[in-house]
Design an enzyme around this catalytic site. Sequence first.
Site, PDB file in Angstrom:
ATOM      1  N   LYS A  88      21.250  79.465  93.783  1.00 18.21           N
ATOM      2  CA  LYS A  88      22.522  80.135  93.990  1.00 18.21           C
ATOM      3  C   LYS A  88      22.289  81.296  94.920  1.00 18.21           C
ATOM      4  O   LYS A  88      21.331  82.026  94.768  1.00 18.21           O
ATOM      5  CB  LYS A  88      23.064  80.705  92.669  1.00 18.21           C
ATOM      6  CG  LYS A  88      23.286  79.686  91.616  1.00 18.21           C
ATOM      7  CD  LYS A  88      23.590  80.365  90.312  1.00 18.21           C
ATOM      8  CE  LYS A  88      22.630  79.909  89.236  1.00 18.21           C
ATOM      9  NZ  LYS A  88      22.840  80.476  87.942  1.00 18.21           N
ATOM     10  N   ASP A 148      15.060  77.132  92.007  1.00 16.45           N
ATOM     11  CA  ASP A 148      16.059  78.142  92.389  1.00 16.45           C
ATOM     12  C   ASP A 148      15.884  78.658  93.811  1.00 16.45           C
ATOM     13  O   ASP A 148      14.835  78.458  94.426  1.00 16.45           O
ATOM     14  CB  ASP A 148      15.908  79.362  91.464  1.00 16.45           C
ATOM     15  CG  ASP A 148      16.563  79.142  90.127  1.00 16.45           C
ATOM     16  OD1 ASP A 148      17.428  78.275  90.030  1.00 16.45           O
ATOM     17  OD2 ASP A 148      16.196  79.874  89.184  1.00 16.45           O
ATOM     18  N   MET A 189      19.333  92.805  91.144  1.00 17.58           N
ATOM     19  CA  MET A 189      20.681  92.405  91.591  1.00 17.58           C
ATOM     20  C   MET A 189      21.604  93.614  91.790  1.00 17.58           C
ATOM     21  O   MET A 189      22.784  93.554  91.446  1.00 17.58           O
ATOM     22  CB  MET A 189      21.316  91.430  90.578  1.00 17.58           C
ATOM     23  CG  MET A 189      20.563  90.135  90.439  1.00 17.58           C
ATOM     24  SD  MET A 189      21.103  89.149  89.027  1.00 17.58           S
ATOM     25  CE  MET A 189      20.371  90.018  87.651  1.00 17.58           C
TER      26      MET A 189
HETATM   27  C1  LIG Z   1      18.683  86.401  88.857  1.00 18.75           C
HETATM   28  S1  LIG Z   1      17.492  87.677  89.042  1.00 18.75           S
HETATM   29  C2  LIG Z   1      16.066  86.765  88.562  1.00 18.75           C
HETATM   30  C3  LIG Z   1      14.890  87.623  88.232  1.00 18.75           C
HETATM   31  C4  LIG Z   1      13.639  86.817  87.920  1.00 18.75           C
HETATM   32  N1  LIG Z   1      13.827  85.991  86.765  1.00 18.75           N
HETATM   33  C5  LIG Z   1      12.420  87.691  87.748  1.00 18.75           C
HETATM   34  O1  LIG Z   1      11.862  87.752  86.646  1.00 18.75           O
HETATM   35  O2  LIG Z   1      11.986  88.324  88.725  1.00 18.75           O
HETATM   36  C6  LIG Z   1      17.348  87.768  90.777  1.00 18.75           C
HETATM   37  C7  LIG Z   1      17.051  89.166  91.276  1.00 18.75           C
HETATM   38  O3  LIG Z   1      15.688  89.479  91.078  1.00 18.75           O
HETATM   39  C8  LIG Z   1      15.243  90.348  92.108  1.00 18.75           C
HETATM   40  N2  LIG Z   1      14.167  89.661  92.840  1.00 18.75           N
HETATM   41  C9  LIG Z   1      13.592  88.503  92.506  1.00 18.75           C
HETATM   42  N3  LIG Z   1      12.583  88.209  93.368  1.00 18.75           N
HETATM   43  C10 LIG Z   1      12.536  89.217  94.247  1.00 18.75           C
HETATM   44  C11 LIG Z   1      11.714  89.517  95.387  1.00 18.75           C
HETATM   45  N4  LIG Z   1      10.734  88.706  95.754  1.00 18.75           N
HETATM   46  N5  LIG Z   1      11.946  90.671  96.055  1.00 18.75           N
HETATM   47  C12 LIG Z   1      12.918  91.516  95.675  1.00 18.75           C
HETATM   48  N6  LIG Z   1      13.735  91.288  94.630  1.00 18.75           N
HETATM   49  C13 LIG Z   1      13.542  90.161  93.919  1.00 18.75           C
HETATM   50  C14 LIG Z   1      16.453  90.616  92.997  1.00 18.75           C
HETATM   51  O4  LIG Z   1      17.080  91.771  92.508  1.00 18.75           O
HETATM   52  C15 LIG Z   1      17.287  89.383  92.749  1.00 18.75           C
HETATM   53  O5  LIG Z   1      18.642  89.598  93.039  1.00 18.75           O
END
Ligand SMILES: C[S@@+](CC[C@H](N)C(=O)[O-])C[C@H]1O[C@@H](n2cnc3c(N)ncnc32)[C@H](O)[C@@H]1O
Length: 260
Positions: A60, A38, A174
């Site tokens: 995405k 991803d 998100m």
């Molecule tokens: C589709 S969700 C996936 C979350 C992922 N499965 C998790 O457990 O962290 C994606 C969102 O996770 C958050 N996110 C993931 N990695 C991040 C990071 N390194 N820093 C800040 N936000 C993050 C953001 O809000 C981003 O839009």
Amino acid sequence: MNPSCGKVYLVGAGPGDPELITVKAASLLKQAEVVLYDYLVNKELLEYCQTGCELVYVGKKKDKHTYPQEELNDLLVHFAQQGKTIVRLKGGDPFVFGRGAEEILKLIEHQIDYEVVPGITSGVAVPAYMGIPVTARHVASSVTFVTGHPAVSGKDVVDWQAMAKASDTIVVYMGVSNAARIANELVAGGKADNTPVALIRWGTYPQQEMLTSSLKNLEQDMQMAGFKPPALMVIGEVVNFTKQLQPIIQSVKTKELIYV
Ligand SMILES: C[S@@+](CC[C@H](N)C(=O)[O-])C[C@H]1O[C@@H](n2cnc3c(N)ncnc32)[C@H](O)[C@@H]1O
């Protein structure tokens, strides 16, 4: 299960820092013949893969859907039907806002063997790198992990006003584009307008950035900073811990945008 098919591992890559991957995930990456990864996966992790491993980017970005979920599910089935060992590498944890269950249901439909390897979710690790514990005795006894994505119809999928009273800490995934609305709804639901908020972008990566504000000033401060996703929003008194803890436990340098 169909014995002629390969196996699919749904693997959590952790939040970004390449050292925040599990031993099991690293070992599976070394064995994989195909890796589908991803947008939020740290590309450094692909260095674990053997020569000849097929690397497929299925990331995405907001409003740029490289791979619709249905096509991605079909791709997993396609590779598995070739008898290959596949790692489906997802940012954070595959079951936290990761659509992992949808992918597994498709595999089950085609009698394809699978395994889930949990990862460290950004909702806990990203605040931690900023010195923000999501719970803390006497300050926050409850935490809610929630999506800030507005529904397609434009109507919120979350009852923010109800949540205002129900949870001490609210961690929003998100939520950047909907942040002002979320802040207003929480205040309307009874959260104090001076409740601290932290927005953390690219958390645990060397380029991580943090904006701290309050529910009342959030919209204005975000505009001033030109704040952009991907980011995690942490709402609640625990944000104040960053002032004391950040310099001690933070392992990478952080650009501070605004500090209240
Ligand atoms: C589709 S969700 C996936 C979350 C992922 N499965 C998790 O457990 O962290 C994606 C969102 O996770 C958050 N996110 C993931 N990695 C991040 C990071 N390194 N820093 C800040 N936000 C993050 C953001 O809000 C981003 O839009």
